[in-house]
Design a protein around this motif. Structure first.
Motif, short mmCIF file in Angstrom:
data_model
loop_
_atom_site.label_atom_id
_atom_site.label_comp_id
_atom_site.label_asym_id
_atom_site.label_seq_id
_atom_site.Cartn_x
_atom_site.Cartn_y
_atom_site.Cartn_z
N PHE A 165 0.81 -1.21 0.00
CA PHE A 165 0.00 0.00 0.00
C PHE A 165 0.85 1.27 0.00
O PHE A 165 0.35 2.35 -0.33
N LEU A 166 2.12 1.16 0.36
CA LEU A 166 2.95 2.35 0.56
C LEU A 166 3.10 3.21 -0.69
O LEU A 166 2.95 4.43 -0.61
N PRO A 167 3.45 2.64 -1.85
CA PRO A 167 3.60 3.51 -3.02
C PRO A 167 2.32 4.26 -3.38
O PRO A 167 2.36 5.44 -3.74
N ARG A 168 1.19 3.60 -3.29
CA ARG A 168 -0.08 4.24 -3.63
C ARG A 168 -0.45 5.29 -2.59
O ARG A 168 -1.06 6.32 -2.93
N LEU A 169 -0.09 5.03 -1.35
CA LEU A 169 -0.37 6.02 -0.31
C LEU A 169 0.52 7.25 -0.48
O LEU A 169 0.09 8.38 -0.24
N ALA A 170 1.77 7.03 -0.92
CA ALA A 170 2.68 8.15 -1.14
C ALA A 170 2.18 9.03 -2.27
O ALA A 170 2.34 10.26 -2.23
N GLN A 171 1.58 8.42 -3.30
CA GLN A 171 1.05 9.21 -4.40
C GLN A 171 -0.10 10.10 -3.95
O GLN A 171 -0.30 11.18 -4.51
N ALA A 172 -0.84 9.67 -2.93
CA ALA A 172 -1.97 10.47 -2.45
C ALA A 172 -1.49 11.76 -1.81
O ALA A 172 -2.21 12.77 -1.81
N PHE A 173 -0.27 11.77 -1.28
CA PHE A 173 0.24 12.99 -0.65
C PHE A 173 0.65 14.04 -1.69
O PHE A 173 0.78 15.20 -1.35
N ASP A 174 0.85 13.61 -2.92
CA ASP A 174 1.20 14.57 -3.97
C ASP A 174 -0.02 15.26 -4.55
O ASP A 174 0.11 16.24 -5.28
N LYS A 175 -1.19 14.74 -4.23
CA LYS A 175 -2.42 15.33 -4.74
C LYS A 175 -2.98 16.34 -3.74
O LYS A 175 -2.35 16.66 -2.73
N GLU A 176 -4.17 16.82 -4.01
CA GLU A 176 -4.79 17.79 -3.11
C GLU A 176 -5.06 17.15 -1.76
O GLU A 176 -5.31 15.96 -1.64
N ASP A 177 -5.04 17.98 -0.73
CA ASP A 177 -5.25 17.50 0.63
C ASP A 177 -6.67 16.98 0.78
O ASP A 177 -7.63 17.63 0.40
N THR A 178 -6.80 15.79 1.35
CA THR A 178 -8.10 15.18 1.59
C THR A 178 -8.21 14.77 3.04
O THR A 178 -7.24 14.78 3.78
N ALA A 179 -9.41 14.37 3.46
CA ALA A 179 -9.65 14.06 4.86
C ALA A 179 -8.96 12.76 5.27
O ALA A 179 -8.46 12.66 6.38
N ASN A 180 -8.94 11.76 4.39
CA ASN A 180 -8.38 10.46 4.75
C ASN A 180 -7.65 9.90 3.53
O ASN A 180 -8.26 9.33 2.64
N LYS A 181 -6.34 10.06 3.51
CA LYS A 181 -5.56 9.62 2.35
C LYS A 181 -5.49 8.10 2.27
O LYS A 181 -5.26 7.55 1.20
N TRP A 182 -5.64 7.42 3.41
CA TRP A 182 -5.61 5.94 3.40
C TRP A 182 -6.78 5.39 2.61
O TRP A 182 -6.62 4.57 1.72
N THR A 183 -7.98 5.84 2.93
CA THR A 183 -9.16 5.33 2.25
C THR A 183 -9.28 5.89 0.83
O THR A 183 -9.89 5.25 -0.03
N ASP A 184 -8.70 7.07 0.57
CA ASP A 184 -8.77 7.63 -0.76
C ASP A 184 -7.84 6.90 -1.74
O ASP A 184 -8.07 6.93 -2.95
N SER A 185 -6.78 6.28 -1.24
CA SER A 185 -5.82 5.62 -2.11
C SER A 185 -6.11 4.14 -2.29
O SER A 185 -5.48 3.48 -3.12
N LEU A 186 -7.05 3.58 -1.51
CA LEU A 186 -7.38 2.16 -1.58
C LEU A 186 -8.87 1.98 -1.82
O LEU A 186 -9.67 2.85 -1.48
N THR A 187 -9.24 0.84 -2.39
CA THR A 187 -10.66 0.54 -2.60
C THR A 187 -11.27 -0.04 -1.33
O THR A 187 -10.55 -0.47 -0.42
N ASP A 188 -12.59 -0.07 -1.29
CA ASP A 188 -13.27 -0.61 -0.11
C ASP A 188 -12.97 -2.09 0.07
O ASP A 188 -12.84 -2.56 1.21
N ASP A 189 -12.87 -2.84 -1.03
CA ASP A 189 -12.58 -4.27 -0.91
C ASP A 189 -11.18 -4.52 -0.37
O ASP A 189 -10.96 -5.43 0.44
N GLU A 190 -10.22 -3.70 -0.78
CA GLU A 190 -8.85 -3.86 -0.28
C GLU A 190 -8.78 -3.56 1.21
O GLU A 190 -8.10 -4.27 1.96
#
Length: 234
Positions: free
Chosen positions: A47-72
């Motif tokens: 999950f780390l690379p995808r989570l790191a990419q979320a920090f390069d985007k606009e600030d969101t409330a929860n980067k963990w859930t925004d970078s992963l799907t509900d099933d994951e």
């Protein structure tokens, strides 16, 4: 301490409660523990690379859930306890932030960080597992009194609810700690592959009796409760 730990473990394995629930088999647990820890670290580190990419985007409330799907997220939560989920979230965010800062520093000072390893983890293997502790506990639900008059009577004698007779619907939980070696490979900026070995302590939790399952399945299920470096063993 080296002598006290084996004696403590021997006493824990001879707990009378464990003999009442023969479905717990320590050899069977240790044989599957390696695979469980290996899959846990692979999924978490994936999950780390995808989570790191979320920090390069606009600030969101929860980067963990925004970078992963509900099933994951749901499949990952089946491996771990809610407490371990929070630990993984904090650990992943810290490592993602560190990787993002490292990339920014390389841009500002190129050539100064060529020996730092890439934060992306490659192959992961777990080996040399040793049993550290086995703790079992009977948990009883709180006893509620139906007599409301005693609560309103200031002259009524005090009662200690902890001394009340135990109820039948108790829950028996088990907590097992293991010492294991975590071998991970990573790639440097020069393309060189390096392997590192970490000594870790993993904690598993299971329910021997009173498992809250709506399907009626009473099999012993395990979840990872925590993981940490074994600083007291190295």
């Amino acid at each position: 301490m080296p002598l006290l730990k084996p004696l403590t473990l021997f006493d824990e394995l001879n707990n009378p409660i464990l003999h009442q629930y023969p479905k717990f088999n320590i050899q069977e647990f240790l044989s599957g523990c390696t695979f469980a820890l290996e899959q846990f670290h692979k999924v978490k580190d994936g999950f780390l690379p995808r989570l790191a990419q979320a920090f390069d985007k606009e600030d969101t409330a929860n980067k963990w859930t925004d970078s992963l799907t509900d099933d994951e997220i749901a499949n990952f939560q089946k491996m771990i306890t809610p407490e371990c989920y929070d630990i993984c979230l904090q650990d992943s965010m810290q490592r993602a932030i560190a990787g993002h800062m490292y990339e920014q520093m390389k841009k500002e000072e190129p050539g100064s960080f060529t020996d730092i390893m890439n934060p992306n983890v490659g192959d992961t293997e777990v080996g040399n597992i040793a049993l550290v502790s086995v703790r079992v506990e009977e948990i009883y639900p709180p006893v509620f009194r139906d007599d409301k008059k005693k609560d309103n009577d200031p002259d009524a004698p005090l009662e200690d609810e902890s001394l009340s007779p135990p109820v039948d619907d108790s829950q028996v939980v088990l907590q097992v700690e293991v010492l294991y070696e975590l071998q991970q490979s990573s790639v440097s900026d020069k393309g060189e592959t390096m392997e590192r070995t970490y000594v870790m302590v993993g904690k598993f939790e299971g329910c021997l009796a009173g498992y809250p399952s709506s399907s009626g399945d009473d099999d012993l299920k395990w979840r990872i409760a925590s993981y940490r470096p074994a600083v007291e063993w190295v």
